[in-house]
Design a protein around this motif. Structure first.
Motif, PDB file in Angstrom:
ATOM      1  N   GLY A   1       5.294  11.817  33.696  1.00 39.95           N
ATOM      2  CA  GLY A   1       5.754  11.950  34.959  1.00 39.95           C
ATOM      3  C   GLY A   1       6.576  12.808  35.826  1.00 39.95           C
ATOM      4  N   GLY A   2       7.893  12.523  35.450  1.00 37.60           N
ATOM      5  CA  GLY A   2       8.644  14.321  35.821  1.00 37.60           C
ATOM      6  C   GLY A   2       8.859  15.392  35.055  1.00 37.60           C
ATOM      7  N   TRP A   3       8.270  15.299  33.423  1.00 37.31           N
ATOM      8  CA  TRP A   3       8.005  16.207  32.629  1.00 37.31           C
ATOM      9  C   TRP A   3       6.452  16.025  32.134  1.00 37.31           C
ATOM     10  N   GLU A   4       5.477  17.196  31.954  1.00 34.38           N
ATOM     11  CA  GLU A   4       4.103  16.846  30.974  1.00 34.38           C
ATOM     12  C   GLU A   4       4.099  17.700  30.159  1.00 34.38           C
ATOM     13  N   GLY A   5       4.140  16.313  28.668  1.00 33.32           N
ATOM     14  CA  GLY A   5       4.268  17.719  27.611  1.00 33.32           C
ATOM     15  C   GLY A   5       4.252  16.741  26.117  1.00 33.32           C
ATOM     16  N   VAL A   6       4.160  17.082  24.833  1.00 28.11           N
ATOM     17  CA  VAL A   6       4.783  16.596  23.745  1.00 28.11           C
ATOM     18  C   VAL A   6       5.921  17.069  22.731  1.00 28.11           C
ATOM     19  N   LEU A   7       6.532  15.688  22.080  1.00 34.89           N
ATOM     20  CA  LEU A   7       7.590  16.248  21.283  1.00 34.89           C
ATOM     21  C   LEU A   7       6.950  15.747  19.880  1.00 34.89           C
ATOM     22  N   GLN A   8       6.828  16.423  19.010  1.00 37.94           N
ATOM     23  CA  GLN A   8       6.780  16.484  18.070  1.00 37.94           C
ATOM     24  C   GLN A   8       7.708  16.343  16.763  1.00 37.94           C
ATOM     25  N   PRO A   9       8.104  14.775  16.714  1.00 32.68           N
ATOM     26  CA  PRO A   9       9.769  14.749  15.008  1.00 32.68           C
ATOM     27  C   PRO A   9       8.611  15.024  14.195  1.00 32.68           C
ATOM     28  N   LYS A  10       9.752  16.012  13.580  1.00 34.14           N
ATOM     29  CA  LYS A  10       8.626  15.751  12.179  1.00 34.14           C
ATOM     30  C   LYS A  10      10.328  15.897  11.088  1.00 34.14           C
ATOM     31  N   GLY A  11       9.742  15.091   9.651  1.00 35.16           N
ATOM     32  CA  GLY A  11      10.853  15.158   8.312  1.00 35.16           C
ATOM     33  C   GLY A  11      10.185  15.771   7.251  1.00 35.16           C
ATOM     34  N   SER A  12      10.571  15.951   6.246  1.00 32.59           N
ATOM     35  CA  SER A  12       9.753  15.958   4.489  1.00 32.59           C
ATOM     36  C   SER A  12      10.710  15.272   3.792  1.00 32.59           C
ATOM     37  N   LEU A  13      10.294  15.132   2.147  1.00 34.13           N
ATOM     38  CA  LEU A  13      10.556  14.975   1.091  1.00 34.13           C
ATOM     39  C   LEU A  13      10.169  15.383   0.660  1.00 34.13           C
ATOM     40  N   SER A  14      10.848  16.314  -0.575  1.00 36.68           N
ATOM     41  CA  SER A  14      10.857  17.024  -2.067  1.00 36.68           C
ATOM     42  C   SER A  14      10.420  15.893  -2.956  1.00 36.68           C
ATOM     43  N   GLN A  15       9.433  15.585  -3.478  1.00 27.13           N
ATOM     44  CA  GLN A  15       9.551  14.715  -4.849  1.00 27.13           C
ATOM     45  C   GLN A  15      10.431  14.913  -5.826  1.00 27.13           C
ATOM     46  N   ALA A  16      10.540  14.565  -6.490  1.00 29.42           N
ATOM     47  CA  ALA A  16      11.886  14.310  -7.815  1.00 29.42           C
ATOM     48  C   ALA A  16      10.597  14.559  -8.944  1.00 29.42           C
TER      49      ALA A  16
ATOM     50  N   THR B   1       0.808  -1.459  -0.248  1.00 30.84           N
ATOM     51  CA  THR B   1       0.221  -0.013   0.043  1.00 30.84           C
ATOM     52  C   THR B   1       1.000   1.249   0.327  1.00 30.84           C
ATOM     53  N   ARG B   2       0.511   2.420  -0.802  1.00 31.35           N
ATOM     54  CA  ARG B   2       1.182   3.407  -1.069  1.00 31.35           C
ATOM     55  C   ARG B   2       0.360   4.594  -0.548  1.00 31.35           C
ATOM     56  N   PHE B   3       0.806   5.799  -0.632  1.00 33.14           N
ATOM     57  CA  PHE B   3       0.245   6.885  -0.074  1.00 33.14           C
ATOM     58  C   PHE B   3       0.151   7.301  -2.010  1.00 33.14           C
ATOM     59  N   GLY B   4      -1.041   8.433  -2.205  1.00 37.91           N
ATOM     60  CA  GLY B   4      -0.644   8.171  -3.235  1.00 37.91           C
ATOM     61  C   GLY B   4      -1.242  10.580  -4.072  1.00 37.91           C
ATOM     62  N   SER B   5      -0.504  10.814  -4.599  1.00 30.93           N
ATOM     63  CA  SER B   5      -1.911  12.042  -5.087  1.00 30.93           C
ATOM     64  C   SER B   5      -2.173  12.621  -5.253  1.00 30.93           C
ATOM     65  N   PRO B   6      -2.966  13.147  -5.160  1.00 30.90           N
ATOM     66  CA  PRO B   6      -4.512  13.463  -5.434  1.00 30.90           C
ATOM     67  C   PRO B   6      -4.948  14.311  -6.737  1.00 30.90           C
TER      68      PRO B   6
ATOM     69  N   ASP C   1      -2.853   9.912  -8.163  1.00 35.04           N
ATOM     70  CA  ASP C   1      -2.573   8.553  -7.654  1.00 35.04           C
ATOM     71  C   ASP C   1      -1.006   7.873  -8.056  1.00 35.04           C
ATOM     72  N   SER C   2      -0.015   9.163  -8.453  1.00 28.93           N
ATOM     73  CA  SER C   2       1.258   8.748  -8.581  1.00 28.93           C
ATOM     74  C   SER C   2       1.836   8.121  -7.502  1.00 28.93           C
ATOM     75  N   GLN C   3       3.070   6.939  -6.802  1.00 31.51           N
ATOM     76  CA  GLN C   3       3.230   6.621  -5.494  1.00 31.51           C
ATOM     77  C   GLN C   3       3.993   8.325  -4.415  1.00 31.51           C
ATOM     78  N   LEU C   4       3.982   7.921  -4.226  1.00 32.02           N
ATOM     79  CA  LEU C   4       4.982   9.681  -3.380  1.00 32.02           C
ATOM     80  C   LEU C   4       6.342   9.017  -2.283  1.00 32.02           C
ATOM     81  N   GLN C   5       6.994   9.669  -2.629  1.00 33.71           N
ATOM     82  CA  GLN C   5       8.172   8.361  -1.305  1.00 33.71           C
ATOM     83  C   GLN C   5       7.416   9.576  -0.180  1.00 33.71           C
ATOM     84  N   LEU C   6       8.187   8.638   1.205  1.00 31.83           N
ATOM     85  CA  LEU C   6       8.192   8.914   2.124  1.00 31.83           C
ATOM     86  C   LEU C   6       9.776   9.639   2.924  1.00 31.83           C
ATOM     87  N   PRO C   7      10.015  10.487   3.844  1.00 29.31           N
ATOM     88  CA  PRO C   7      11.087  10.926   4.666  1.00 29.31           C
ATOM     89  C   PRO C   7      11.830   9.869   5.235  1.00 29.31           C
ATOM     90  N   GLU C   8      12.509   9.737   5.453  1.00 28.97           N
ATOM     91  CA  GLU C   8      13.365   8.019   6.015  1.00 28.97           C
ATOM     92  C   GLU C   8      13.765   8.183   7.230  1.00 28.97           C
TER      93      GLU C   8
END
Length: 498
Positions: free
Chosen positions: A109-124, A85-90, A130-137
């Motif tokens: 626990g000792g801290w309260e909060g949320v971390l939000q790791p982020k990453g992105s990748l430009s499509q070549a 299964t793959r994400f597709g271009s709309p 429905d073209s397959q979209l590539q994910l950031p590693e």
């Protein structure tokens, strides 16, 4: 003597080998303590760029189990497709569309909060529906640590977004996306090159109310056609509503004067920009009977977006059993009772709202000073001098330092005051515990893989290698001393016989 030395070398050889093997064990056992916990977590994603069905992805979250105060608590999260299964271009897009992934990691626990790791990748390349979209590693985030604590880290929902590139896409008049709804539209192909039509073709109708339409997604749309003295006025509707400007007349110049051109193609005669990024339907309607309504192409405009469009967001929910990791933030020791040091020399009681306890201040010391038990009498002559003296009673006033003046004890023999000994700081021991939210999952979906060496079964507090090294060292020295004593006795016996 030669024989004695040779015997000494032989006697020491085997214990030395034992010492070397003990060092190898120390190194091996020292690598058994893992510094990171790795969580393998599976997700199912729906909506947005996963519109055609659930998309399954597998992630590996690397979490440090121990961090020193002042160092960042960094999270690295690897992302990849789990199956076919793959994400597709709309829609259709120019190159450089961007796929971004945002994670959510809950801290409790000792801290309260949320971390939000982020990453992105430009499509070549350019994209089609429905073209397959590539994910950031990988995606990552970190938090600055300011104090010692134990924090529970729990991965939660992921989000996958698609941001269209800024640019233009030209849709030709014979594209399947263009619909000729009413009227007799002629499809004129292989037009002469000097007419400058897009793809050398054009559609044309003379019936009043002849209508052509197209659905597009973007922030603007432009109408491309010929300027011609035989053409007439056409009107434009966006999602059924009349636009501004509402019409153009291709038989006139921009200043409203009649044109003398015939078949001057490839011109942008009408434009609508600045729309919110969304899906729209444009209609071109012939407004004059017997005059040409023409359509050469549409140009779809997408301006640079400050954030991903919400309609393209896919939401990824946990398929695996939720898992948490305990991270220990280690720091310097605190005073007895948990008080926080104060710059003035006092301390702040923890959590009781009281002001800092007073700092130690110099107190005049009388010429007669306390005499420690069993202390030799020095020859120094006593002289009055200020000497700060302070004790730290355990667990009083929230752990803060309380100044206590010294009680002078008369003595006929002046003596020097012994130097104060520093109190050793307690050692902070860091541990990690991986705790699933349910007692026994039916199928284990989450694996925890320590890094840094093979698991020997010993925790971070166990040191079997050091114990073995100590035992090996004792054996070495015992064997060497025994061999030396034996050889000396033999040499003395030989000399007595002579």
């Amino acid at each position: 003597m030669v024989r004695w030395r040779a015997g000494l070398r032989r006697a020491a050889a085997i214990p030395v080998l034992g010492l070397l093997s003990g060092a190898v064990v120390v190194l091996s056992s020292g690598t058994a303590s893992a510094s990171n916990a790795e969580l393998v977590v599976d997700y199912a994603c729906t909506g947005g760029v996963a519109e055609t069905g659930p998309v399954n992805i597998r992630t590996t979250l690397s979490i440090p189990t121990t961090v020193s105060v002042g160092q960042p608590l960094s999270l690295d999260w690897k992302i990849g497709y789990l199956d076919g299964t793959r994400f597709g271009s709309p829609h259709f897009f120019a190159p450089q569309g961007e796929v971004s992934v945002t994670g959510n990691v809950q801290l409790t626990g000792g801290w309260e909060g949320v971390l939000q790791p982020k990453g992105s990748l430009s499509q070549a390349g350019p994209l089609q529906p429905d073209s397959q979209l590539q994910l950031p590693e990988a995606i990552s985030d970190s938090a600055h640590t300011t104090r010692a604590a134990k924090v529970k880290v729990t991965p939660q929902t992921l989000y996958v977004d698609f941001t269209p590139p800024a640019g233009e896409v030209v849709v030709n008049d014979d594209d399947a996306r263009v619909q000729y709804e009413t009227g007799a539209w002629q499809n004129l192909n292989d037009r002469p090159e000097h007419q400058n039509n897009h793809h050398h073709d054009i559609h044309r109708a003379k019936d009043k109310n002849a209508t052509a339409s197209m659905e597009f997604t973007g922030t603007g749309i432009e109408y491309i056609a010929q300027r011609d003295f035989r053409a007439g006025r056409v009107r434009f509707y966006l999602d059924g509503e009349e636009t501004t400007p509402a019409y153009i007349d291709a038989s006139k110049e921009d200043d409203g004067t009649p044109t003398s051109y015939a078949n001057k193609g490839g011109l942008t005669l009408w434009s609508l920009r600045g729309l919110p990024y969304d899906k729209y339907r444009i209609q071109v309607v012939n407004d004059e009977q017997g005059k040409w309504a023409q359509l050469d192409a549409f140009r779809v405009i997408t301006e640079e977006l400050t954030s991903p469009p919400p309609q393209y967001r896919a939401t990824c929910t946990l398929v695996s059993t939720p898992v948490s990791v305990d991270v220990t933030i280690g720091g310097s020791a605190t005073p007895t009772g948990g008080g926080t040091p104060d710059p003035t020399g006092g301390s702040t009681p923890p959590g009781n709202g009281n002001p800092p306890l007073p700092a130690c201040s110099p107190t005049p010391t009388p010429t007669i000073t306390p005499t420690p038990t069993a202390t030799p009498t020095p020859t120094a002559t006593p002289t009055p001098s200020p000497s700060p003296t302070c004790t730290n009673p355990p667990n009083q006033g929230g752990g803060g330092k309380t100044p206590v003046p010294p009680t002078p004890t008369p003595s006929k023999t002046p003596t020097s005051t012994p130097a104060a000994k520093s109190t050793p700081k307690p050692t902070i021991t860091a541990t990690v515990t991986v705790t699933p939210t349910r007692a026994t999952p039916t199928t284990p979906q989450v694996t925890v893989t320590p890094k840094g060496g093979a698991d020997t079964g010993g925790g971070s507090a166990e040191q079997p290698g050091l114990a073995l090294a100590g035992a090996g060292s004792a054996m070495v020295f015992g064997s060497v001393l025994g061999g030396v004593t034996l050889l000396r006795r033999r040499a003395a016996h030989a000399r007595g016989r002579k």
